[in-house]
Design an enzyme around this catalytic site. Structure first.
Site, PDB file in Angstrom:
ATOM      1  N   HIS A  55       0.991  -1.167   0.120  1.00  0.00           N
ATOM      2  CA  HIS A  55      -0.042  -0.145   0.048  1.00  0.00           C
ATOM      3  C   HIS A  55       0.862   1.270  -0.057  1.00  0.00           C
ATOM      4  O   HIS A  55       1.975   1.221   0.470  1.00  0.00           O
ATOM      5  CB  HIS A  55      -1.046   0.012   1.384  1.00  0.00           C
ATOM      6  CG  HIS A  55      -1.766  -1.032   1.438  1.00  0.00           C
ATOM      7  ND1 HIS A  55      -1.278  -2.133   1.853  1.00  0.00           N
ATOM      8  CD2 HIS A  55      -2.916  -1.163   0.982  1.00  0.00           C
ATOM      9  CE1 HIS A  55      -2.674  -2.951   2.219  1.00  0.00           C
ATOM     10  NE2 HIS A  55      -3.484  -2.350   1.669  1.00  0.00           N
ATOM     11  N   ASP A  58       2.267   1.793   3.328  1.00  0.00           N
ATOM     12  CA  ASP A  58       3.100   0.895   3.964  1.00  0.00           C
ATOM     13  C   ASP A  58       4.624   1.304   3.613  1.00  0.00           C
ATOM     14  O   ASP A  58       5.251   0.801   4.408  1.00  0.00           O
ATOM     15  CB  ASP A  58       3.013  -0.470   3.289  1.00  0.00           C
ATOM     16  CG  ASP A  58       1.521  -1.291   3.489  1.00  0.00           C
ATOM     17  OD1 ASP A  58       1.116  -0.969   4.621  1.00  0.00           O
ATOM     18  OD2 ASP A  58       1.300  -2.182   2.611  1.00  0.00           O
ATOM     19  N   MET A  89       2.740  -5.803  -7.574  1.00  0.00           N
ATOM     20  CA  MET A  89       1.349  -5.098  -7.386  1.00  0.00           C
ATOM     21  C   MET A  89       1.539  -3.930  -6.314  1.00  0.00           C
ATOM     22  O   MET A  89       2.177  -4.142  -5.570  1.00  0.00           O
ATOM     23  CB  MET A  89       0.563  -6.394  -6.674  1.00  0.00           C
ATOM     24  CG  MET A  89      -0.761  -5.737  -6.428  1.00  0.00           C
ATOM     25  SD  MET A  89      -1.108  -5.327  -4.693  1.00  0.00           S
ATOM     26  CE  MET A  89      -1.711  -6.804  -3.801  1.00  0.00           C
ATOM     27  N   GLU A 182     -10.995  -6.282  -5.291  1.00  0.00           N
ATOM     28  CA  GLU A 182     -11.076  -7.489  -4.223  1.00  0.00           C
ATOM     29  C   GLU A 182     -12.275  -7.355  -3.518  1.00  0.00           C
ATOM     30  O   GLU A 182     -12.526  -6.119  -2.842  1.00  0.00           O
ATOM     31  CB  GLU A 182      -9.704  -7.530  -3.533  1.00  0.00           C
ATOM     32  CG  GLU A 182      -9.641  -8.366  -2.438  1.00  0.00           C
ATOM     33  CD  GLU A 182      -8.205  -8.296  -1.392  1.00  0.00           C
ATOM     34  OE1 GLU A 182      -7.591  -7.543  -1.971  1.00  0.00           O
ATOM     35  OE2 GLU A 182      -8.354  -8.900  -0.428  1.00  0.00           O
ATOM     36  N   LYS A 184     -14.971  -8.387  -0.335  1.00  0.00           N
ATOM     37  CA  LYS A 184     -14.909  -8.889   1.006  1.00  0.00           C
ATOM     38  C   LYS A 184     -16.177  -8.584   1.554  1.00  0.00           C
ATOM     39  O   LYS A 184     -16.723  -7.441   1.364  1.00  0.00           O
ATOM     40  CB  LYS A 184     -13.915  -8.276   1.782  1.00  0.00           C
ATOM     41  CG  LYS A 184     -13.471  -9.038   3.215  1.00  0.00           C
ATOM     42  CD  LYS A 184     -12.448  -8.325   3.989  1.00  0.00           C
ATOM     43  CE  LYS A 184     -12.123  -8.985   5.250  1.00  0.00           C
ATOM     44  NZ  LYS A 184     -11.309  -8.399   6.259  1.00  0.00           N
ATOM     45  N   GLU A 218      -9.804 -13.219  -2.863  1.00  0.00           N
ATOM     46  CA  GLU A 218      -8.797 -13.872  -1.616  1.00  0.00           C
ATOM     47  C   GLU A 218      -9.597 -14.921  -0.995  1.00  0.00           C
ATOM     48  O   GLU A 218     -10.848 -15.002  -0.745  1.00  0.00           O
ATOM     49  CB  GLU A 218      -8.834 -12.567  -0.487  1.00  0.00           C
ATOM     50  CG  GLU A 218      -7.851 -13.200   0.833  1.00  0.00           C
ATOM     51  CD  GLU A 218      -7.783 -12.013   1.698  1.00  0.00           C
ATOM     52  OE1 GLU A 218      -7.195 -11.035   1.091  1.00  0.00           O
ATOM     53  OE2 GLU A 218      -8.088 -12.391   2.908  1.00  0.00           O
ATOM     54  N   HIS A 221     -11.805 -14.307   1.939  1.00  0.00           N
ATOM     55  CA  HIS A 221     -12.918 -13.514   1.888  1.00  0.00           C
ATOM     56  C   HIS A 221     -14.254 -14.281   1.397  1.00  0.00           C
ATOM     57  O   HIS A 221     -15.335 -13.860   1.677  1.00  0.00           O
ATOM     58  CB  HIS A 221     -12.663 -12.192   1.129  1.00  0.00           C
ATOM     59  CG  HIS A 221     -11.410 -11.328   1.663  1.00  0.00           C
ATOM     60  ND1 HIS A 221     -11.122 -10.184   0.990  1.00  0.00           N
ATOM     61  CD2 HIS A 221     -11.094 -11.249   2.840  1.00  0.00           C
ATOM     62  CE1 HIS A 221     -10.176  -9.740   1.898  1.00  0.00           C
ATOM     63  NE2 HIS A 221      -9.977 -10.240   2.716  1.00  0.00           N
ATOM     64  N   ASP A 246      -5.157 -13.582  -3.914  1.00  0.00           N
ATOM     65  CA  ASP A 246      -4.833 -13.497  -2.473  1.00  0.00           C
ATOM     66  C   ASP A 246      -4.871 -14.992  -1.884  1.00  0.00           C
ATOM     67  O   ASP A 246      -6.051 -15.178  -1.726  1.00  0.00           O
ATOM     68  CB  ASP A 246      -5.490 -12.463  -1.710  1.00  0.00           C
ATOM     69  CG  ASP A 246      -5.080 -10.955  -1.840  1.00  0.00           C
ATOM     70  OD1 ASP A 246      -3.982 -11.118  -2.734  1.00  0.00           O
ATOM     71  OD2 ASP A 246      -5.446 -10.009  -1.424  1.00  0.00           O
ATOM     72  N   ASP A 256     -12.012 -12.481  11.058  1.00  0.00           N
ATOM     73  CA  ASP A 256     -11.115 -12.366   9.951  1.00  0.00           C
ATOM     74  C   ASP A 256      -9.663 -12.877  10.175  1.00  0.00           C
ATOM     75  O   ASP A 256      -9.081 -12.341  10.773  1.00  0.00           O
ATOM     76  CB  ASP A 256     -11.358 -10.919   9.201  1.00  0.00           C
ATOM     77  CG  ASP A 256     -10.323 -10.751   8.424  1.00  0.00           C
ATOM     78  OD1 ASP A 256      -9.867 -11.471   7.644  1.00  0.00           O
ATOM     79  OD2 ASP A 256     -10.195  -9.285   7.901  1.00  0.00           O
ATOM     80  N   ASP A 258      -6.965 -14.687   8.081  1.00  0.00           N
ATOM     81  CA  ASP A 258      -5.773 -14.296   7.406  1.00  0.00           C
ATOM     82  C   ASP A 258      -4.655 -15.342   7.989  1.00  0.00           C
ATOM     83  O   ASP A 258      -3.594 -14.961   7.957  1.00  0.00           O
ATOM     84  CB  ASP A 258      -5.302 -12.953   7.456  1.00  0.00           C
ATOM     85  CG  ASP A 258      -6.220 -12.095   6.704  1.00  0.00           C
ATOM     86  OD1 ASP A 258      -6.789 -12.301   5.591  1.00  0.00           O
ATOM     87  OD2 ASP A 258      -6.405 -10.709   6.907  1.00  0.00           O
ATOM     88  N   ASP A 288      -1.653 -13.158   1.123  1.00  0.00           N
ATOM     89  CA  ASP A 288      -2.045 -12.230   1.954  1.00  0.00           C
ATOM     90  C   ASP A 288      -2.554 -12.662   3.307  1.00  0.00           C
ATOM     91  O   ASP A 288      -3.762 -12.968   3.320  1.00  0.00           O
ATOM     92  CB  ASP A 288      -3.477 -11.427   1.302  1.00  0.00           C
ATOM     93  CG  ASP A 288      -3.604 -10.089   1.797  1.00  0.00           C
ATOM     94  OD1 ASP A 288      -3.006  -9.861   2.855  1.00  0.00           O
ATOM     95  OD2 ASP A 288      -4.846  -9.704   1.411  1.00  0.00           O
TER      96      ASP A 288
HETATM   97  C1  GLT Z   1      -6.101  -5.625   4.103  1.00  0.00           C
HETATM   98  C2  GLT Z   1      -6.837  -6.553   3.639  1.00  0.00           C
HETATM   99  C3  GLT Z   1      -6.504  -7.364   2.609  1.00  0.00           C
HETATM  100  C4  GLT Z   1      -6.109  -6.667   1.123  1.00  0.00           C
HETATM  101  C5  GLT Z   1      -5.349  -5.626   1.299  1.00  0.00           C
HETATM  102  C6  GLT Z   1      -4.958  -4.763  -0.011  1.00  0.00           C
HETATM  103  S1  GLT Z   1      -5.121  -4.712   2.774  1.00  0.00           S
HETATM  104  O1  GLT Z   1      -4.886  -6.338   4.704  1.00  0.00           O
HETATM  105  O2  GLT Z   1      -7.027  -7.607   4.630  1.00  0.00           O
HETATM  106  O3  GLT Z   1      -7.326  -8.386   2.018  1.00  0.00           O
HETATM  107  O4  GLT Z   1      -5.906  -7.406   0.226  1.00  0.00           O
HETATM  108  O5  GLT Z   1      -5.550  -3.417   0.344  1.00  0.00           O
HETATM  109 MN    MN Z   2      -6.512  -9.272   0.422  1.00  0.00          MN
HETATM  110 MN    MN Z   3      -8.250 -10.752   4.185  1.00  0.00          MN
END
Ligand code: GLT
Ligand code: MN
Ligand code: MN
Length: 388
Positions: A55, A58, A89, A182, A184, A218, A221, A246, A256, A258, A288
């Site tokens: 980002h 970041d 990216m 993306e 979510k 992702e 998501h 992702d 959430d 990750d 991700d």
């Molecule tokens: C954030 C989010 C991710 C996105 C990123 C891109 S940032 O951490 O949870 O799923 O891909 O903005």
């Molecule tokens: Mn993501």
């Molecule tokens: Mn995520």
């Protein structure tokens, strides 16, 4: 014994925010000290990653002066040159700052919407400067807690207007950039717009430049939405829209998470890797995800290595599945076609329709046939468990 060593051709990438995650959660303070972007590049090079994504903020703090920005970017480029890492990216942080508490492109306040566009143009410039070819849009705050707050049709129209503006901007600058949106369903907002990859695929077709816009699905998501991730990915691929992906993991029905790729749903991860490899997906395999909050930076390295290693093991399992004679025979049987239906099906004609309406089918026999999917699935499990 294979080494499962990551190589540049595997295109394994991580965001600065992934291995750089300091383990803050809604209930607890950070558990790891913050690494600088340069330190993160070196960590990623050490574990064997190919690229690093980011980002804008970041890398460059939101309140940095132009001189500070240029110094930070120059140092970062030096680290890239020293390690050989690339930046495939880039994306915009349109969710952390309080200015975006009601969204960015879909916010009710026109000043917030305009500021979001301005911030994104600067971030696109940064991404292009670093060589990114894919630009991701994750609408982290594009949603509501109550539908009293926002007209959902206005939200869609505002988002479309913003995407059209930014497509034109990228074209006008002569950037060789594709946009990947993306989805979510929720978190951090109560409900987010464009909540699944399917919603986004439909939305893209309504843009002025649909050819330059695709998706960045992702795993976590789609799992949060209770969906089969592979099916969304396949639909994106089949329409030429899988620009980025992702990879991570997420238990259905949980917060959430990750998690490390393959940490929870191994079988889904297997079919996903098999799909990406079988179709010849040529983009980044972007992880991700972040390490458990229990970890120090040694654990973060374990996490990053684990994502890539699991991918490569599953890639090997996918090849084993494809080469297994018993599995291949079952797959052939399942898809058998003696051509008897060809006169009736395929492209429509009035004659075919008439003939098909008059054809006789043994419906009971069709329903009585066993399909051997149990055997096929058990063979799949045995490949995964390493006994075939
Ligand atoms: C954030 C989010 C991710 C996105 C990123 C891109 S940032 O951490 O949870 O799923 O891909 O903005
Ligand atoms: Mn993501
Ligand atoms: Mn995520």
């Amino acid at each position: 014994m294979p080494s499962y060593q990551p190589k540049p051709e595997h295109k394994f990438t991580f965001g600065l925010w992934t291995v750089g995650n300091i383990g803050r959660d809604p209930f607890g303070e950070p558990v790891r000290h913050k690494l600088s972007p340069v330190e993160i590049v070196h960590l990623l090079a050490e574990v064997g990653a190919y690229g690093v994504n980011l980002h804008d903020n970041d890398l460059v703090p939101i309140d940095a002066t132009v001189a500070e920005r240029d110094r930070i970017v120059a140092e970062f480029k030096e680290a890239l040159a020293a390690t050989g890492l690339v930046v495939p990216m880039a994306t915009t942080n349109l969710f952390s700052d309080p200015a975006f508490k009601d969204g960015a492109f879909s916010a009710n306040d026109p000043r917030v919407r305009a500021y979001a566009l301005q911030k994104t143009m600067h971030a696109i410039d940064l991404g292009a400067e670093l060589g990114a070819r894919v630009y991701v849009f994750w609408g982290g705050r594009e949603g509501v807690e109550t539908d009293a707050a926002k007209d959902p049709i206005a939200a869609i129209k505002r988002t479309r207007e913003a995407m059209n503006f930014l497509c034109e901007y990228a074209i006008d600058q002569g950037y060789d950039l594709k946009f990947a949106l993306e989805a979510k369903p929720n978190e951090p907002r109560g409900d987010m717009y464009n909540s699944t990859t399917g919603h986004i695929l439909a939305f893209i077709e309504s843009l002025d430049h649909p050819e330059m816009v695709g998706v960045n699905p992702e795993v976590a998501h789609e799992h949060m939405a209770g969906l089969n991730f592979l099916h969304g990915v396949a639909q994106a691929w089949e329409t030429g829209k899988l620009f980025h992906i992702d990879l991570n993991d997420q238990a259905f029905g949980r917060y959430d998470q990750d998690f490390r790729f393959g940490a929870v749903n191994l079988k889904s991860a297997f079919f996903l890797v098999k799909f990406l490899e079988d179709v010849g997906y040529g983009g980044s395999r972007h992880f991700d995800a972040h390490a458990y909050r229990t970890e120090d930076y040694e654990g973060v390295r374990d996490f990053a290595r684990g994502c890539m290693r699991t991918y490569l093991i599953l890639k090997e399992k996918a090849a084993a599945w494809n080469q297994d004679a018993e599995i291949a025979a079952l797959v052939k049987e399942i898809n058998a076609d003696d051509g008897a239906m060809a006169p009736y099906t395929g492209a429509y004609s009035r004659d075919k329709a008439r003939a098909l309406k008059a054809a006789a089918f043994d419906r009971v026999a069709l329903g009585a046939r066993g399909l051997a999917y149990e055997r096929l699935d058990q063979l799949t499990i045995e490949v995964l468990l390493g006994v075939r």
